[in-house]
Design a protein around this motif. Structure first.
Motif, PDB file in Angstrom:
ATOM      1  N   ALA A   1      26.395 -21.578  33.999  1.00 47.11           N
ATOM      2  CA  ALA A   1      25.511 -20.637  33.299  1.00 47.11           C
ATOM      3  C   ALA A   1      24.078 -21.001  33.663  1.00 47.11           C
ATOM      4  O   ALA A   1      23.700 -22.165  33.615  1.00 47.11           O
ATOM      5  N   LYS A   2      23.293 -20.008  34.025  1.00 45.00           N
ATOM      6  CA  LYS A   2      21.958 -20.293  34.560  1.00 45.00           C
ATOM      7  C   LYS A   2      20.854 -19.920  33.578  1.00 45.00           C
ATOM      8  O   LYS A   2      21.016 -19.027  32.748  1.00 45.00           O
ATOM      9  N   TYR A   3      19.720 -20.583  33.763  1.00 43.00           N
ATOM     10  CA  TYR A   3      18.523 -20.231  33.016  1.00 43.00           C
ATOM     11  C   TYR A   3      17.674 -19.287  33.871  1.00 43.00           C
ATOM     12  O   TYR A   3      17.345 -19.616  35.018  1.00 43.00           O
ATOM     13  N   GLY A   4      17.342 -18.114  33.308  1.00 41.77           N
ATOM     14  CA  GLY A   4      16.504 -17.180  34.063  1.00 41.77           C
ATOM     15  C   GLY A   4      15.272 -16.759  33.297  1.00 41.77           C
ATOM     16  O   GLY A   4      14.221 -16.517  33.885  1.00 41.77           O
ATOM     17  N   CYS A   5      15.392 -16.643  31.968  1.00 42.26           N
ATOM     18  CA  CYS A   5      14.251 -16.138  31.208  1.00 42.26           C
ATOM     19  C   CYS A   5      14.097 -16.809  29.845  1.00 42.26           C
ATOM     20  O   CYS A   5      13.003 -16.901  29.323  1.00 42.26           O
ATOM     21  N   GLY A   6      15.196 -17.219  29.253  1.00 41.90           N
ATOM     22  CA  GLY A   6      15.125 -17.903  27.961  1.00 41.90           C
ATOM     23  C   GLY A   6      14.870 -16.997  26.775  1.00 41.90           C
ATOM     24  O   GLY A   6      14.741 -17.468  25.649  1.00 41.90           O
ATOM     25  N   ILE A   7      14.797 -15.685  27.007  1.00 40.58           N
ATOM     26  CA  ILE A   7      14.524 -14.768  25.887  1.00 40.58           C
ATOM     27  C   ILE A   7      15.562 -13.642  25.798  1.00 40.58           C
ATOM     28  O   ILE A   7      15.294 -12.594  25.226  1.00 40.58           O
ATOM     29  N   GLY A   8      16.713 -13.855  26.386  1.00 40.99           N
ATOM     30  CA  GLY A   8      17.772 -12.858  26.252  1.00 40.99           C
ATOM     31  C   GLY A   8      17.588 -11.614  27.110  1.00 40.99           C
ATOM     32  O   GLY A   8      18.256 -10.606  26.893  1.00 40.99           O
ATOM     33  N   GLN A   9      16.708 -11.690  28.115  1.00 45.16           N
ATOM     34  CA  GLN A   9      16.422 -10.508  28.931  1.00 45.16           C
ATOM     35  C   GLN A   9      17.306 -10.373  30.172  1.00 45.16           C
ATOM     36  O   GLN A   9      17.674  -9.269  30.535  1.00 45.16           O
ATOM     37  N   CYS A  10      17.599 -11.488  30.835  1.00 41.10           N
ATOM     38  CA  CYS A  10      18.159 -11.364  32.186  1.00 41.10           C
ATOM     39  C   CYS A  10      19.676 -11.507  32.250  1.00 41.10           C
ATOM     40  O   CYS A  10      20.309 -11.010  33.174  1.00 41.10           O
ATOM     41  N   GLY A  11      20.264 -12.216  31.316  1.00 38.38           N
ATOM     42  CA  GLY A  11      21.716 -12.361  31.307  1.00 38.38           C
ATOM     43  C   GLY A  11      22.273 -13.423  32.243  1.00 38.38           C
ATOM     44  O   GLY A  11      23.491 -13.571  32.342  1.00 38.38           O
TER      45      GLY A  11
ATOM     46  N   SER B   1      23.453 -17.078  26.180  1.00 40.66           N
ATOM     47  CA  SER B   1      23.469 -18.395  25.536  1.00 40.66           C
ATOM     48  C   SER B   1      22.084 -19.009  25.391  1.00 40.66           C
ATOM     49  O   SER B   1      21.918 -19.977  24.670  1.00 40.66           O
ATOM     50  N   CYS B   2      21.072 -18.433  26.051  1.00 42.66           N
ATOM     51  CA  CYS B   2      19.735 -19.027  25.950  1.00 42.66           C
ATOM     52  C   CYS B   2      19.087 -18.753  24.608  1.00 42.66           C
ATOM     53  O   CYS B   2      18.113 -19.405  24.249  1.00 42.66           O
ATOM     54  N   VAL B   3      19.604 -17.773  23.869  1.00 40.00           N
ATOM     55  CA  VAL B   3      18.996 -17.444  22.577  1.00 40.00           C
ATOM     56  C   VAL B   3      19.981 -17.707  21.429  1.00 40.00           C
ATOM     57  O   VAL B   3      19.850 -17.154  20.347  1.00 40.00           O
TER      58      VAL B   3
HETATM   59  S1  FES Z   1      18.310 -16.899  30.535  1.00 37.95           S
HETATM   60 FE1  FES Z   1      17.817 -14.820  30.666  1.00 37.95          FE
HETATM   61  S2  FES Z   1      19.053 -13.951  29.124  1.00 37.95           S
HETATM   62 FE2  FES Z   1      19.365 -16.039  28.907  1.00 37.95          FE
END
Ligand code: FES
Ligand code: FES
Lengths: 765, 157
Positions: free
Chosen positions: B34-44, B57-59
């Motif tokens: 599972a990757k980190y892309g944005c940390g705010i639930g935007q990118c998935g 899972s980042c939020v």
């Molecule tokens: S890291 Fe982008 S939605 Fe979670």
């Protein structure tokens, strides 16, 4: 602080301080303990004497191609894989000439290879670095030669072993064959003999295009299985024993500095280990890292992020505290009222435009944009007393080594760089500022650390695509032929805080003088106005081509409409027949506008350019030559009464010479097209009070699947037998084809990007 | 101390209760699929399944995970290493470019196909919202349709 890894597309690709040893001459063979044949470049600095035992030599071989006794083949991949498919395409070239089944090939990533020489460094595994769509073209001959030499070696081994004449032997995939041989001999049975033979000193004969079995065929991405199962390792996935996690609170002000900070609360956060200041560069000085800030090192990423949030920092806003993009755009207009630097002046522009039967003048505005690769910047660094280990997602591993050396003071030969898989490049990772930061933090703490940028860090501390205002003017004769052309550009040059760049060369990365229609329109002038702003700039996929293709291809459409000509025929007349025109820039030395005409005709036909369409529907076309490759787009869109835009269909075509890895060519063309429309529709970076206003995907909205038409067709038009790059060719003509289609559908001309809500506003009146 | 299951294994986490599941997976359990892309639930990019449903899972604070069951991309195939039909379709179409978003895309698709076993393009447009910076959307769409077919076949057998 010393000069940074230059973000210059080409300069950095050629990594000037590393010399090329004339690679093929240094190829050597050896055998592994397991009895495989290895062909590679010497890993030690010295030449080998032929009396060295083969086994002895092998230990010193910088791994390249290994043929095992069971016939399996491992090919080293020396280039960073950023999603462009280089880890598949280059081994395809080796396998082709080696003549093996692709199914028996596996690919192994290689680290950066630098060798110290008397007066600098030389490449151990051939030049390493990807940018400017050159990964394939720079290695085209070399990789094929490596494969061909290995094959030749196996043939000679068969000849020696079975006492037959080498010239009467040839190969089929995996076997040496000859009527003189008792049977077809598998490569695996020959590796031992081959390893003991010296390499011939003459050039191998390369295959003709007609005999290719692998090149030009559809092959799957080498790492696809690892990717879909989640085991592929990107830089961000690096985990090492005793590793700590770091983030940096960077100045939100362009060129701002830390005045003071209070870390009392931050240190109370569970897991926070150390907090310290990082000095940034002097404003305006060449940079190694971009910003001054405060580093937080912790036992986990989350603890570091929480610690950062708890910091109280007072910033010194610095010399750019009042910078804003609003002011930038206004000042551009002012600037264009004066006169700038004439950088190209063919024929008699002044008199031609004065005597022209008709003139057309328009202005276009191109915004700053961010790279935003989906994997945010990160870097693992472990600096020890005499050495340093780096794992970085970078396009320029040589630059990473230079950055780490500059920070740590260690010699480059003691810096080991592992190149991870890279979660997108787009030019952002030509710069290695994050590598320098990571090395600083590791050196200061003495710990192995992984530096993590958040998305906000990435969007606010980028080397943005330069923004600029383009004023275009054309003069036409009575027949509607263009006889005079000028482009006047006020922009923030991509040459951002570079050492040794004279002011009168700032135009160079912004205007590519030989672009169409130079040498076709006789009276041709380019004029440049550099407009400084504190916002850092760098290479953004296809750099200035994205701006200039939009401007030129929109303007051509406008000229055609203003003079009552058909936009397609008008372009075809200008482009003309096949011929080579001089092209001094990257992608030259010549280009053939006839190839653009062929692509344009093709996409126009595919989309049904001349078909009758419903009201509110329209088509638009554009074509552009980018760094050696040719592409064209046709868009069909509809625009409703409220200004709602639907992209109904896209036809994209590329002429990249010989398509080595068609699967990746298509992927790049699709991806470039989508990047082009994503950027044109909604993306821009703005500055207010000296601070970047965007920060994440909520205010920097990359397109999602719903905006991409199910009908996006890609076509490869073959030409000749030499490949060009493909990573950037798919983007420049996408945006102007889209906006030309919007005009055709709605009568609304988009001259400022991004399109954003302009259609809705225009419809609302 | 929070106790939950990840890929059928019982795990425990005793760090801060506000730690997002993503960082627990990546830093503490060393599951980096599972990757980190944005940390705010935007990118998935961080999409995983919680009790079978796709979530970003980042939020998701770890406190919300008590007694839940998490599946990550590493646990999507079966015990014998057989890939999930969605992964198979992804390979058949050769979707990935840089590949960074793809674990999240696949996890989102698995859940989507449970709800829309015979999806139309419109269903895809209305439900799939993960970002791919490389622009693999054309092939993602193809792979979703192929996966749907594979799964239907699987059911008929
Ligand atoms: S890291 Fe982008 S939605 Fe979670
Ligand atoms: S494949 Fe690169 S972000 Fe999707």
């Amino acid at each position: 602080m010393t000069a940074p890894e230059s973000a210059d597309w080409l300069a950095s690709v050629s990594d000037k301080d590393v010399t090329d040893p004339g690679r093929r001459r240094f190829l050597i063979t050896g055998a592994t303990a397991a009895g495989s044949l290895v062909l590679g470049l010497p890993a030690g600095g010295e030449a080998f004497s032929s009396s060295d035992a083969a086994e002895n030599r092998t230990r010193q071989i910088g791994f390249f191609v290994e043929i095992a006794a069971d016939g399996d083949v491992i090919i080293g991949s020396n280039q960073p894989e950023i999603g462009q498919g280089v880890r598949t395409a280059l081994p395809m070239l080796v396998a082709e000439e080696l003549d093996v089944d692709w199914a028996r090939v596996s690919v192994k990533p290689m680290p950066l290879g630098l060798l110290k020489t008397a007066d600098g460094y030389t490449w151990k595994y051939g030049g390493q670095g990807v940018g400017g769509s050159t990964g394939l073209t720079r290695n085209w001959d070399f990789m094929r030669e490596v494969g061909a030499i290995a094959r030749q070696q196996l043939i000679r081994a068969a000849a020696v072993k079975y006492e037959v004449a080498a010239k009467r032997c040839t190969t089929r995939p995996g076997y040496v064959i000859s009527d003189d041989l008792p049977r077809d001999i598998p490569y695996g049975e020959l590796v031992k003999t081959a390893a003991a033979l010296d390499l011939p000193d003459h050039n191998p004969v390369l295959k003709d295009k007609e005999n290719y079995r692998i090149v030009g065929t559809r092959q799957k991405t080498v790492d696809a299985h690892d990717i879909v199962t989640g085991v592929a390792r990107y830089g961000i996935d690096t985990i090492k024993p005793d590793m700590r996690y770091a983030v940096i609170a960077r100045s939100p002000f362009l060129n701002g500095r830390v005045k003071s900070f209070d870390d009392t609360a931050a240190r109370k956060i569970n897991g926070v280990l150390k907090v310290f200041k990082i000095d940034g560069p002097e404003p305006g000085a060449p940079y190694l890292i971009l910003a001054s800030g405060v580093a937080v090192v912790a036992t986990s990423t989350w603890a570091a992020i929480k610690g950062r949030k708890a910091l109280q920092i007072e910033w010194e806003p610095g010399p750019n505290a009042t910078d804003s993009t609003d002011a930038f755009w206004q000042q551009n207009e002012e600037m264009l009222k004066g006169s700038g630097q004439i950088v190209t002046d063919d024929g008699q522009y002044e008199s031609a435009i004065e005597t022209a039967h008709k003139t057309v003048q328009r202005s276009y505005q191109i915004p700053f944009v961010s790279h935003a690769p989906l994997e945010p910047q990160n870097c693992y660094a472990h600096v020890e007393k005499d050495s340093c280990h780096i794992v970085a997602p970078t396009q320029m591993p040589g630059g990473a080594s230079r950055a780490a050396a500059a920070v740590t003071g260690l010699p480059r030969e003691n810096i080991h760089i592992d190149i991870s898989r890279v979660g997108g490049g787009f030019g952002r990772r030509l710069s290695n500022d994050y590598v320098a930061e990571a090395a600083m933090i590791s050196q200061q703490t003495g710990w192995p650390i992984k530096l993590q940028w958040t998305r906000e860090d990435d969007v606010r501390h980028d080397f943005y695509r330069p923004g600029g205002l383009h004023e275009m003017r054309a003069g036409l004769d009575e027949t509607g032929k263009v006889i005079a052309w000028t482009q006047r550009l006020a922009s923030a040059s991509k040459h951002f805080r570079r050492p040794n760049k004279p002011d009168d060369g700032l135009w160079e990365p912004e205007l590519y003088p030989d672009d169409f229609p130079r040498r076709i329109v006789d009276n041709f002038r380019l004029e440049y106005f550099h407009h400084p702003i504190g916002l850092p700039r760098g290479s953004w996929r296809a750099p200035a081509h994205t701006a200039n293709a939009f401007v030129i291809q929109s303007f051509l459409d406008e000229i055609a409409h203003a003079s009552g000509q058909d936009p397609l025929q008008f372009r075809l007349d200008l482009l003309g027949k096949d011929r080579e025109l001089e092209y001094d820039g990257h992608g030259g030395p010549t280009y053939n506008p006839g190839r653009l005409a062929r692509l344009l005709t093709f996409v126009a036909t595919q989309i049904g350019y001349g078909d009758k369409r419903k009201k509110d529907r329209g088509v638009g076309l554009a074509t552009h030559f980018t760094f050696g490759g040719y592409a064209a787009h046709a868009f069909e869109v509809s625009v409703d009464d409220a200004g709602g835009l639907i992209i109904e269909r896209i036809v994209a075509a590329i002429d990249c010479g010989l398509a080595v890895h068609p699967q990746a060519v298509e992927a790049q063309l699709q991806g470039g097209t989508i990047d082009g429309i994503s950027t044109a529709l909604g993306l821009q970076i703005t500055v207010k009070d000296g601070q970047v206003q965007q920060g994440n995907f909520d205010d920097y909205p990359l397109l999602r699947i719903a905006a991409i038409p199910a009908r996006l067709e890609t076509h490869i038009l073959p030409y000749d037998d030499v490949p060009t790059g493909v990573g950037e060719m798919g983007i420049p003509s996408a945006a102007p084809a889209l906006t030309n289609a919007i005009f055709n559908a709605s009568g609304i001309r988009i001259r400022n990007l991004p399109i954003a809500d302009q259609l809705k506003k225009a419809r609302a009146g | 101390m929070i106790s939950f299951r990840v890929n059928s294994k019982q795990v425990r986490f005793d760090g801060d209760a506000d730690t997002p599941l993503l960082w627990v997976l990546r830093d503490h359990l060393q599951l980096t699929g599972a990757k980190y892309g944005c940390g705010i639930g935007q990118c998935g990019a961080c999409t995983v399944h919680i009790d079978g449903k796709a979530q970003r899972s980042c939020v998701l604070p770890i406190a919300a995970l008590a007694n839940k069951s998490v599946t990550t991309i590493e646990g999507l195939g079966d015990e014998n290493g057989q890939l999930h039909p969605v992964q198979q379709a992804w390979l058949a179409v050769d979707v990935p470019q840089c590949g960074y978003c793809q674990a999240g895309q696949i996890m989102a698709t698995v859940d989507f196909l449970q709800k829309h076993p015979r999806p139309s393009d419109e269903d895809i447009d209305n439900n799939m919202s993960n970002i791919c910076r490389c622009g693999t959307y054309v092939r993602i769409r193809d792979a979703i349709h192929q996966a749907a077919k594979l799964m239907q076949k699987g059911e008929q057998q």
